[in-house]
Motif scaffolding. Structure first.
Motif, PDB file in Angstrom:
ATOM      1  N   UNK A  29       0.834  -1.204   0.000  1.00 50.37           N
ATOM      2  CA  UNK A  29       0.000   0.000   0.000  1.00 50.37           C
ATOM      3  C   UNK A  29       0.863   1.247   0.000  1.00 50.37           C
ATOM      4  N   UNK A  30       1.921   1.206   0.810  1.00 49.68           N
ATOM      5  CA  UNK A  30       2.794   2.386   0.913  1.00 49.68           C
ATOM      6  C   UNK A  30       3.512   2.703  -0.389  1.00 49.68           C
ATOM      7  N   UNK A  31       3.821   1.668  -1.180  1.00 52.58           N
ATOM      8  CA  UNK A  31       4.492   1.955  -2.454  1.00 52.58           C
ATOM      9  C   UNK A  31       3.481   2.266  -3.564  1.00 52.58           C
ATOM     10  N   UNK A  32       2.212   2.377  -3.180  1.00 52.85           N
ATOM     11  CA  UNK A  32       1.228   2.910  -4.113  1.00 52.85           C
ATOM     12  C   UNK A  32       0.484   1.882  -4.941  1.00 52.85           C
ATOM     13  N   UNK A  50       9.342  10.326  -3.446  1.00 47.42           N
ATOM     14  CA  UNK A  50       8.856  10.769  -2.138  1.00 47.42           C
ATOM     15  C   UNK A  50       9.041   9.676  -1.098  1.00 47.42           C
ATOM     16  N   UNK A  51       8.768   8.446  -1.556  1.00 46.20           N
ATOM     17  CA  UNK A  51       8.882   7.301  -0.661  1.00 46.20           C
ATOM     18  C   UNK A  51      10.330   7.126  -0.187  1.00 46.20           C
ATOM     19  N   UNK A  91      12.599   9.459  -0.034  1.00 46.85           N
ATOM     20  CA  UNK A  91      12.930  10.563   0.868  1.00 46.85           C
ATOM     21  C   UNK A  91      12.320  10.343   2.252  1.00 46.85           C
ATOM     22  N   UNK A  92      11.126   9.726   2.266  1.00 51.10           N
ATOM     23  CA  UNK A  92      10.474   9.448   3.544  1.00 51.10           C
ATOM     24  C   UNK A  92      11.274   8.404   4.341  1.00 51.10           C
ATOM     25  N   UNK A  93      11.849   7.452   3.610  1.00 62.51           N
ATOM     26  CA  UNK A  93      12.663   6.429   4.250  1.00 62.51           C
ATOM     27  C   UNK A  93      13.838   7.093   4.972  1.00 62.51           C
ATOM     28  N   UNK A  94      14.419   8.078   4.313  1.00 63.18           N
ATOM     29  CA  UNK A  94      15.526   8.772   4.957  1.00 63.18           C
ATOM     30  C   UNK A  94      15.032   9.567   6.160  1.00 63.18           C
ATOM     31  N   UNK A  95      13.890  10.234   6.000  1.00 60.73           N
ATOM     32  CA  UNK A  95      13.383  11.080   7.073  1.00 60.73           C
ATOM     33  C   UNK A  95      12.986  10.241   8.283  1.00 60.73           C
ATOM     34  N   UNK A 118      16.243  15.098 -10.919  1.00 58.81           N
ATOM     35  CA  UNK A 118      16.130  14.323  -9.681  1.00 58.81           C
ATOM     36  C   UNK A 118      17.412  14.470  -8.857  1.00 58.81           C
ATOM     37  N   UNK A 119      18.551  14.401  -9.541  1.00 66.53           N
ATOM     38  CA  UNK A 119      19.832  14.529  -8.837  1.00 66.53           C
ATOM     39  C   UNK A 119      19.884  15.862  -8.099  1.00 66.53           C
ATOM     40  N   UNK A 120      19.565  16.942  -8.809  1.00 71.67           N
ATOM     41  CA  UNK A 120      19.693  18.255  -8.179  1.00 71.67           C
ATOM     42  C   UNK A 120      18.680  18.428  -7.053  1.00 71.67           C
ATOM     43  N   UNK A 121      17.549  17.729  -7.153  1.00 74.71           N
ATOM     44  CA  UNK A 121      16.541  17.856  -6.104  1.00 74.71           C
ATOM     45  C   UNK A 121      16.849  17.055  -4.853  1.00 74.71           C
ATOM     46  N   UNK A 122      17.347  15.826  -5.028  1.00 72.55           N
ATOM     47  CA  UNK A 122      17.430  14.959  -3.843  1.00 72.55           C
ATOM     48  C   UNK A 122      18.842  14.628  -3.358  1.00 72.55           C
ATOM     49  N   UNK A 123      19.857  14.711  -4.233  1.00 71.51           N
ATOM     50  CA  UNK A 123      21.161  14.173  -3.837  1.00 71.51           C
ATOM     51  C   UNK A 123      21.984  15.174  -3.024  1.00 71.51           C
ATOM     52  N   UNK A 124      22.666  14.654  -1.991  1.00 72.94           N
ATOM     53  CA  UNK A 124      23.631  15.476  -1.257  1.00 72.94           C
ATOM     54  C   UNK A 124      24.963  15.479  -1.989  1.00 72.94           C
TER      55      UNK A 124
END
Ligand SMILES: Nc1ncnc2c1ncn2[C@@H]1O[C@H](COP(=O)(O)OP(=O)(O)OP(=O)(O)O)[C@@H](O)[C@H]1O
Ligand SMILES: [Mg+2]
Length: 341
Positions: A142-145, A200-201, A203-207, A222-228
């Motif tokens: 369910x969580x993965x949609x 989003x999923x 990122x939620x795992x990290x959070x 995606x890289x510029x949005x999420x990667x450190x």
């Protein structure tokens, strides 16, 4: 705590991978080093065939030991994992490191339902009943949609669409809240809205669990949005790496300039997929001491055929003969030419 103060989770040092083929040993990855701290997201980018999947699979011990030669060291939480017996490695892979492989079918067994496979994965590491594991599997689906997880749980992989299978694999990788999630193009097979949900999923795992993520993607947005951190691979080597912001603001290697195009990334509009660069990437048997990009590089000089030096600029580094000052001048000239064209 800033990212630089977080404990080191994975440290890869001098990883080289070659395969035994009819033509002798063929090198696919050469002298790759990078590290990932707890909770950090590292993105690996690079053209098809540059060695991204081979790097990840071999550092997880998933290569065929009979035909593959792996050199270098991989430390996970300070432990050298490549030297561990296969059974210990399998345990780490299911519990501490989750893998979303590029091809979902390699992660799934055709003869069992996806619910059974997810539940088994959970039960291999946690002392819970089959019933409780099944309920967790439904919850995860369910969580993965997946729209009807209570029904999907009893389906076999071939009864699911490609996108549903990919989600099932993601559910399996997330089932143990891994400290490190290794995701090899997890969204490529999915449509755009689902791609966003899957990100989003992650990122939620990290959070929620402080998981670190290694994310292979072709999508520079995606890289510029999420990667450190970002590592750029070309022809089996990491040609540039560093904090995402620094690499996007001031890419050092000419191959990275090509990838970035001239759009100012962190402030400008979302970047398209990897830009194509004229010429063909080399085949792995030609990974020698020189820079693999030299045949396609407008700034190549005779020195490029020798081992290119590693230049550092703060925590950013690039394998290139151009010295940092020269590189900045050349790149600015390049951007001006592109704007005028
Ligand atoms: N088992 C193998 N035997 C021989 N060569 C291999 C083997 N596995 C991979 N290679 C070669 O190693 C190189 C790197 O492959 P890899 O799958 O890592 O590329 P990639 O960067 O993941 O590309 P893509 O973006 O298409 O997934 C390729 O040239 C590939 O043909
Ligand atoms: Mg790949």
């Amino acid at each position: 705590m800033t990212m630089a103060e977080k404990p080191m989770l994975l440290d890869v040092n001098g990883l080289s991978v070659s395969f035994a083929t009819d033509r002798g040993f063929v090198r696919a990855v050469r002298d790759v080093s990078f590290s990932v701290r707890e909770g950090e997201i590292l993105s690996i980018v690079g053209e098809s065939g540059s060695g991204k999947s081979v790097t990840l699979l071999s550092l997880l011990g998933l290569h065929d030991a009979k035909t593959t030669r792996v050199d270098g060291t991989v430390s996970f939480r300070g432990q050298r994992i490549l030297e561990l017996p296969a059974s210990r490695m399998r345990r780490i892979r299911g519990k501490d490191i989750g893998l979303i492989s590029q091809d979902p079918m390699t992660a799934l067994t055709p003869v069992y339902t996806i619910g059974w496979q997810i539940a088994e994965q959970i039960r291999a590491h946690e002392a819970i009943s089959a019933r409780a594991a099944r309920l967790r599997a439904i919850e995860l689906l369910g969580e993965v949609g997946l729209s009807n997880p209570g029904e999907a749980v009893d389906r076999y992989p071939h009864q699911l669409s490609g996108g549903m299978r990919q989600r099932a694999v993601i559910a399996m990788a997330l089932s143990c809240n891994p400290a490190l999630l290794v995701a090899d193009e997890p969204t490529t097979a999915l449509d755009v809205t689902v791609q966003a949900q899957v990100l989003d999923l992650l990122l939620r795992l990290r959070k929620d669990f402080g998981s670190a993520i290694i994310l292979i993607t072709h999508d520079m947005g995606v890289v510029s949005e999420v990667a450190d951190q970002v590592a750029v691979m070309y022809a089996g080597r990491i040609v540039e790496r560093g904090p995402t912001e620094a690499v996007f603001a001031n890419p050092l290697h000419p191959y990275t300039w090509g990838l970035m195009g001239s759009i100012p990334p962190l402030t400008g509009p979302r970047l398209a997929r990897l830009r194509s660069i004229p010429g063909m990437p080399p085949t792995p048997d030609r990974i020698d001491d020189g820079c693999g990009f030299a045949p396609r590089c407008r700034f190549a000089r005779p020195d490029c055929a020798r081992h290119p030096p590693l230049h550092r600029l703060g925590s950013q580094s690039a394998l290139c003969v151009l010295d940092p000052a020269e590189r900045v001048a050349l790149r600015e000239n390049e951007l001006t030419l592109e704007t005028e064209a």
